[in-house]
Motif scaffolding. Structure first.
Motif, PDB file in Angstrom:
ATOM      1  N   TYR A   7       0.848  -1.207   0.000  1.00 46.55           N
ATOM      2  CA  TYR A   7       0.000   0.000   0.000  1.00 46.55           C
ATOM      3  C   TYR A   7       0.874   1.244   0.000  1.00 46.55           C
ATOM      4  O   TYR A   7       1.987   1.241   0.514  1.00 46.55           O
ATOM      5  N   LYS A   8       0.280   2.281  -0.586  1.00 42.80           N
ATOM      6  CA  LYS A   8       0.897   3.622  -0.548  1.00 42.80           C
ATOM      7  C   LYS A   8      -0.230   4.604  -0.275  1.00 42.80           C
ATOM      8  O   LYS A   8      -1.222   4.620  -1.010  1.00 42.80           O
ATOM      9  N   MET A   9      -0.021   5.404   0.786  1.00 46.28           N
ATOM     10  CA  MET A   9      -1.073   6.378   1.158  1.00 46.28           C
ATOM     11  C   MET A   9      -0.452   7.765   1.302  1.00 46.28           C
ATOM     12  O   MET A   9       0.520   7.956   2.052  1.00 46.28           O
ATOM     13  N   VAL A  10      -0.989   8.712   0.545  1.00 44.79           N
ATOM     14  CA  VAL A  10      -0.497  10.100   0.580  1.00 44.79           C
ATOM     15  C   VAL A  10      -1.529  10.962   1.327  1.00 44.79           C
ATOM     16  O   VAL A  10      -2.700  11.024   0.936  1.00 44.79           O
ATOM     17  N   PHE A  11      -1.070  11.617   2.409  1.00 44.30           N
ATOM     18  CA  PHE A  11      -1.932  12.506   3.213  1.00 44.30           C
ATOM     19  C   PHE A  11      -1.591  13.959   2.902  1.00 44.30           C
ATOM     20  O   PHE A  11      -0.418  14.354   2.859  1.00 44.30           O
ATOM     21  N   GLY A  12      -2.621  14.773   2.713  1.00 44.78           N
ATOM     22  CA  GLY A  12      -2.445  16.223   2.523  1.00 44.78           C
ATOM     23  C   GLY A  12      -3.068  16.989   3.691  1.00 44.78           C
ATOM     24  O   GLY A  12      -4.252  16.841   3.989  1.00 44.78           O
ATOM     25  N   LEU A  13      -2.252  17.836   4.388  1.00 47.02           N
ATOM     26  CA  LEU A  13      -2.728  18.601   5.553  1.00 47.02           C
ATOM     27  C   LEU A  13      -3.218  19.985   5.133  1.00 47.02           C
ATOM     28  O   LEU A  13      -2.816  20.532   4.091  1.00 47.02           O
TER      29      LEU A  13
END
Length: 666
Positions: free
Chosen positions: A636-642
């Motif tokens: 899995y690859k998960m990109v979070f944007g704040l």
């Protein structure tokens, strides 16, 4: 042209204030006699004699000193006071004795030529130097110009059980001066016209009988032409006639240059008027002998005295003595001796100079009104014994307004008490003044009215006048602060949790007080843990010895949150209700993009969107086509944007990538 239009309008305005021709100031009916005499020194310093008649067996019942206070109309105020001597005893008379019956004399066309007057009346009954003295030596002071006090007259009532009854009415002028002056005198008692009826006048500025005299008439009967210099002030220009007389045992008697006949002439200013009609009121008129003369409006009548014999019985009365109260207080007045008759309640109160001042009395036809005014007033009360017999008594009520306190302050260097307060223009009637510090201690000024050696802070200044009235005000001695509050905070911003170090760098200070977001932290403080995001307002107060000399500095540290994301390493999508999803937990609101790849690197699932703070079910194990994946390990690859508006991207990465492997087991 402009002056001639302005001045008549101004005079008319003044004249409207004259609501009556004269003021009935005083009356009495008693066994004894009356004597009086006067002089007008002008502005000169003069010693002269007023001749009176007081029998050896008599005692003074009442003694009044009359004077006239004068100023140009354009001047702000009358003279405060003047000292004269009566048989060597110093007497002060001035504005505290004014009845404020202001009237005006015009002798030219400029406002500078308008003179305004008011009557001064001082009770000298108990002055020791005049007791049983047939003559009174008077010395007046030199007065350079207006405002001034002049035209003195002494009236004495004396008791004697060997003399018959005598009645006296005292009238004070209350009208501006014109070529013709008219007075309507209503006596307090029935008059016995079979006995002498004395009319006595005290005048001013009637210079002569050549061009400046005044014709006098009583009930339309001419009785003479008056004017000239009195015998006791012959060296003073226009000293004018003063009636010198005594009345006892039903008989009017002249003194010095006055005669007791039925006429007046020159400086003879008394007349027996019993034969000029019995009508009431007695009409007395003065007409300038040359009405077109430039001085035709200068002839002045200050007081008129009517003395006679009356069949009225004597009766006793009392009245509250002259009193001064403090501003804001009330005064209970009390008169006695009145008898209610068919037409009167027994008492009638009048305001002398300002009819509106009657509104300051709780009643005007009772013996005991309450005074609640905020300015000084003079009232008279007529006390009735029968419908035709009464007495008139005056009462002066002073209202003391202590003057505004004026001062200057000088700063104090902290820790050295170098401050000062200087009181300026201390009023003459002040008997005590001082300053009170923050501890409640009363301080005393030095001879220069200065309070020395003061530390910085607030001080209450106060006056107490001779009437016991006081006023106060708060002034501040400002500090000269040499202390410099200073500190360093490191780091100045960051992500929670973080420790903030504080270093005190203050100068010339011995004591400190630390605060964070208005919460006290103590006097020694080196740092703190910022466990949560937010703003931390740090304040340092520093001083040396005295906290009033403190200096303050503050700084705000900004603390932000960092992203914490929890991702699973195994889940079992078998619909047994336990661990059926690929769950993701975040501590901040974020946007995301999730990608799932198999072991050959093929994309089997992806998703994107926004997450709130908390746990979210992002994948149930199905492929993009809706089939359940086989058991195995997936990448899995998960990109979070704040949120860039709430997160400082210099401190916290605003894009966070999480990647790893998850086992899928059915």
């Amino acid at each position: 042209m402009y002056k001639y239009i302005l001045l008549p309008i101004l005079f008319l305005t003044i004249n409207l204030n004259c609501l009556s021709q004269q003021i009935h100031y005083y009356s009495d009916n008693f066994y004894g006699g009356v004597t009086g005499g006067g002089f007008n020194p002008g502005l000169s310093s003069i010693t002269t004699t007023v001749s009176l008649n007081i029998p050896n067996n008599a005692t003074i019942r009442k003694a009044l000193l009359f004077a006239t206070s004068s100023k140009f109309f354009i001047q702000e105020k009358f003279l405060d006071s003047i000292n004269i001597t009566l048989n060597g005893e110093i007497i002060s008379i001035g504005q505290q004795n004014a009845i404020n019956n202001k009237y005006t004399q015009i002798y030219g066309f400029s406002q500078d030529d308008y003179v305004e007057y008011t009557t001064l009346i001082k009770d000298i009954t108990h002055v020791s130097s005049i007791q049983n003295q047939p003559t009174i030596n008077i010395t007046s002071s030199m007065q350079a110009n207006l405002p001034a006090v002049w035209r003195f007259y002494i009236l004495i009532l004396y008791d004697s059980n060997v003399l018959s009854k005598t009645s006296i009415d005292v009238y004070i002028n209350n009208q501006d001066y014109l070529p013709q002056l008219n007075y309507s005198l209503i006596p307090s008692y029935n008059i016995s016209y079979s006995e002498d009826v004395g009319l006595v006048i005290n005048t001013g500025d009637i210079c002569d009988t050549i061009n400046d005299g005044s014709f006098v008439s009583v009930n339309s009967s001419p009785i003479g032409l008056i004017g000239g210099n009195e015998f006791n002030t012959i060296n003073t220009s226009c000293s004018s006639p003063s009636g010198n007389f005594y009345y006892e045992n039903n008989t009017l008697n002249g003194l010095t240059d006055d005669t007791s006949d039925s006429l007046m002439n020159g400086t003879d200013a008394i007349a027996n008027i019993r034969n000029y009609g019995t009508s009431i009121p007695t009409e007395v008129n003065f007409i300038h002998q040359a009405q077109s003369h430039s001085s035709s409006k200068t002839n002045i009548v200050d007081q008129l005295f009517l003395t006679y014999t009356s069949p009225c019985d004597t009766f006793s009365t009392t009245l509250t003595p002259d009193t001064t109260i403090c501003y804001g207080e009330t005064l209970q007045l009390q008169a006695t001796g009145g008898v209610s008759t068919g037409s009167t309640s027994g008492y009638e109160w009048l305001a002398i100079s300002n009819p509106a001042a009657l509104n300051d009395l709780s009643c005007t036809d009772c013996p005991n009104p309450i005074f609640s005014g905020d300015s000084s007033q003079v009232y008279t009360v007529r006390i009735w014994n029968t419908d035709s017999c009464s007495v008139v008594k005056p009462i002066s009520i002073g209202v003391s307004h202590p003057s505004e306190i004026i001062s200057s302050t000088f700063n104090s260097v902290c820790s050295f008490s170098t401050g000062k307060i200087k009181m300026q223009d201390v009023p003459s009637n002040v008997v005590q003044f001082g300053a009170v510090n923050k501890n409640g201690d009363t301080l005393t000024a030095n001879s220069a009215n200065t309070f020395n050696g003061l530390s910085a802070g607030d001080y209450t200044l106060f006056y107490i006048d001779k009437f016991g009235c006081s006023t106060d005000t708060v002034v501040k001695v400002e500090p000269v602060i040499n202390t410099k509050a200073l500190f360093n905070a490191y780091p100045k911003k960051g992500t929670a949790p973080i420790y903030i170090n504080l270093t005190n760098q203050s100068q010339n200070a011995t004591d400190y007080s630390w605060w964070i977001n208005d919460a006290y932290q103590g006097n020694s403080f080196s740092g703190f843990w910022a466990d949560t995001s937010g703003t931390y307002n740090i304040e340092l107060i520093a001083w040396k010895t005295d906290s009033i000399c403190a200096d303050t500095v503050s700084f705000t540290v900004f603390i932000f949150d960092s992203l914490v994301a929890s991702l699973p390493n195994v889940f079992t999508p078998n619909n047994d209700g336990v661990n059926d999803y690929f769950n993701v937990k975040v501590n901040l609101p974020v946007s995301y993009k999730l990608s799932i790849l198999n072991r050959w690197g093929n994309l089997v699932f992806e998703n994107a969107g926004d997450l709130t703070k908390g746990e979210h079910k992002l994948w149930n194990g199905e492929t993009k086509s809706g089939e359940i994946v086989t058991d195995g390990t997936y990448f899995y690859k998960m990109v979070f944007g704040l949120d860039r508006e709430s997160i400082d991207c210099e401190l916290t990465e605003c894009e966070v990538v999480k990647q790893g492997f998850v086992d899928v087991r059915k």
